[in-house]
Write an enzyme that holds these catalytic residues in place. Structure first.
Site, mmCIF file in Angstrom:
data_model
loop_
_atom_site.group_PDB
_atom_site.id
_atom_site.type_symbol
_atom_site.label_atom_id
_atom_site.label_comp_id
_atom_site.label_asym_id
_atom_site.label_seq_id
_atom_site.Cartn_x
_atom_site.Cartn_y
_atom_site.Cartn_z
ATOM 1 N N ASP A 23 -11.966 -5.250 -2.307
ATOM 2 C CA ASP A 23 -12.803 -6.458 -2.329
ATOM 3 C C ASP A 23 -14.160 -6.089 -1.758
ATOM 4 O OD1 ASP A 23 -10.780 -6.685 0.254
ATOM 5 O OD2 ASP A 23 -12.837 -7.118 0.763
ATOM 6 N N GLU A 71 0.802 -1.213 0.000
ATOM 7 C CA GLU A 71 0.000 0.000 0.000
ATOM 8 C C GLU A 71 0.838 1.267 0.000
ATOM 9 O OE1 GLU A 71 -3.791 -1.517 2.603
ATOM 10 O OE2 GLU A 71 -1.870 -1.329 3.596
ATOM 11 N N GLY A 122 -12.501 -3.479 2.498
ATOM 12 C CA GLY A 122 -13.590 -4.224 1.873
ATOM 13 C C GLY A 122 -14.841 -3.350 1.803
ATOM 14 N N MET A 127 -9.012 -2.960 9.077
ATOM 15 C CA MET A 127 -8.520 -3.529 10.333
ATOM 16 C C MET A 127 -7.699 -2.563 11.198
ATOM 17 S SD MET A 127 -7.604 -7.351 8.849
ATOM 18 C CE MET A 127 -7.248 -8.051 10.452
ATOM 19 N N GLU A 128 -7.636 -1.287 10.838
ATOM 20 C CA GLU A 128 -6.777 -0.374 11.583
ATOM 21 C C GLU A 128 -7.389 0.984 11.927
ATOM 22 O OE1 GLU A 128 -5.768 -1.532 8.467
ATOM 23 O OE2 GLU A 128 -4.610 -3.257 9.166
HETATM 24 N N1 SAH Z 1 -1.753 -10.119 4.069
HETATM 25 C C1 SAH Z 1 -2.894 -10.988 4.189
HETATM 26 C C2 SAH Z 1 -4.077 -10.391 4.911
HETATM 27 C C3 SAH Z 1 -4.284 -8.922 4.758
HETATM 28 S S1 SAH Z 1 -5.442 -8.371 5.917
HETATM 29 C C4 SAH Z 1 -3.295 -11.481 2.815
HETATM 30 O O1 SAH Z 1 -2.618 -11.198 1.844
HETATM 31 O O2 SAH Z 1 -4.304 -12.165 2.722
HETATM 32 C C5 SAH Z 1 -6.235 -7.134 5.020
HETATM 33 C C6 SAH Z 1 -5.672 -5.742 5.101
HETATM 34 O O3 SAH Z 1 -6.382 -4.938 4.177
HETATM 35 C C7 SAH Z 1 -5.852 -5.072 6.446
HETATM 36 O O4 SAH Z 1 -4.784 -4.190 6.681
HETATM 37 C C8 SAH Z 1 -7.191 -4.336 6.296
HETATM 38 O O5 SAH Z 1 -7.147 -3.035 6.852
HETATM 39 C C9 SAH Z 1 -7.475 -4.266 4.811
HETATM 40 N N2 SAH Z 1 -8.671 -4.958 4.300
HETATM 41 C C10 SAH Z 1 -8.955 -5.071 2.977
HETATM 42 N N3 SAH Z 1 -10.078 -5.785 2.783
HETATM 43 C C11 SAH Z 1 -10.539 -6.145 4.009
HETATM 44 C C12 SAH Z 1 -11.657 -6.927 4.458
HETATM 45 N N4 SAH Z 1 -12.500 -7.492 3.597
HETATM 46 N N5 SAH Z 1 -11.802 -7.117 5.800
HETATM 47 C C13 SAH Z 1 -10.931 -6.573 6.673
HETATM 48 N N6 SAH Z 1 -9.850 -5.840 6.295
HETATM 49 C C14 SAH Z 1 -9.649 -5.618 4.976
#
Ligand code: SAH
Length: 254
Positions: free
Chosen positions: A218, A14, A80, A194-195
């Protein structure tokens, strides 16, 4: 000397492109993180990766405030989409943030941060207005920003900017059942991440302006994981870089 502006993202994907354009950055290590201290468009800036989750974000914000004396924090990254119409490639500028997984009921109302009287922490209006204006300008021409192939690949033909509630929790929301439950309990929530709400709470405690801008990676549904990984790698970094750069270029450095 004006206090520096903090630019924070959770993950390398990011913020990588932005770090690459800071001309005079110096890395300072604290709390196991690297803080990039430098300048962008004449503004003193501290950029850092918080890592993922509320505690990691709160620790990072506290170090930025206590050790680097930042005068504002801007969080950027991906999220998301929850509300109908908040689609992949759109940008959400938070007006308020809430922790969707905080529940000390029945002692305190659900979502309320105990002993603060608040569940929803407001962002700084002037900062959020400025960032939303820049985002709207950038999204007017997604091809210029990302190239035709990426735009076609992700179906980003007409992305839009939304403003409103963003909710945060220590869970990657990746099923239709979970996102439907969030929509039911918090019908005005635009996006989930998540932050953000953790940093909003820390900034509230310190009385320091905060803003959060998230690109939708997403729809927090059963397909979230696949969408998320590809989107973060291809699109998110460019979005954050363009947004922060254009915003700082427009903001007079005093
Ligand atoms: N690195 C791991 C998980 C990433 S967690 C992987 O590649 O799967 C997701 C990160 O993106 C977090 O920092 C959160 O803030 C954000 N994020 C994006 N989509 C999200 C969702 N559907 N739910 C929660 N956090 C999401």
């Amino acid at each position: 000397m004006r206090a520096p502006i903090a630019i924070v993202a959770a993950m390398q994907e990011e913020l990588g492109a932005l770090l690459a354009v800071m001309p005079d950055e110096k890395k300072v290590r604290a709390a196991g993180r690297e803080f990039w201290v430098g300048h962008l468009h004449g503004h003193a800036v501290v950029a850092v990766l918080s890592r993922i989750g509320k505690v990691a974000a709160a620790t990072t914000a506290t170090v930025l405030l206590e050790r680097f004396g930042v005068g504002a924090i801007v969080f950027t990254g991906v999220a998301g989409g929850l509300a109908p119409g908040v689609e992949v490639g759109d940008v959400v500028v938070a007006s308020r943030l809430l922790q969707h997984d905080l529940d000390a009921s029945p002692i305190f109302p659900r979502y309320e941060v105990p002993l603060t009287g608040h569940a929803r922490f407001a962002t700084d209006t002037a900062l959020s207005d400025a960032l939303a204006d820049v985002a709207a300008d950038l999204l007017r021409d997604p091809v210029a920003l990302l190239g035709q192939i990426v735009v076609n690949d992700f179906g980003l033909a007409a992305p839009s900017v939304h403003r409103g509630l963003v909710v945060s929790g220590d869970r990657f929301v990746s099923s239709e059942a979970e996102s439907a439950a969030l929509r039911r309990d918090l019908p005005d929530a635009l996006a989930v991440e998540m932050e953000g709400a953790a940093v909003a709470q820390v900034c509230h405690d310190y009385g320091v302006p905060f803003a959060a801008v998230r690109t939708i990676s997403d729809r927090a549904d059963d397909a979230a994981h696949g969408d998320f990984t590809r989107f973060a790698a291809v699109v998110a970094s460019r979005y954050s870089q363009a947004l922060v750069n254009a915003w700082l270029a427009r903001t007079p450095a005093t």
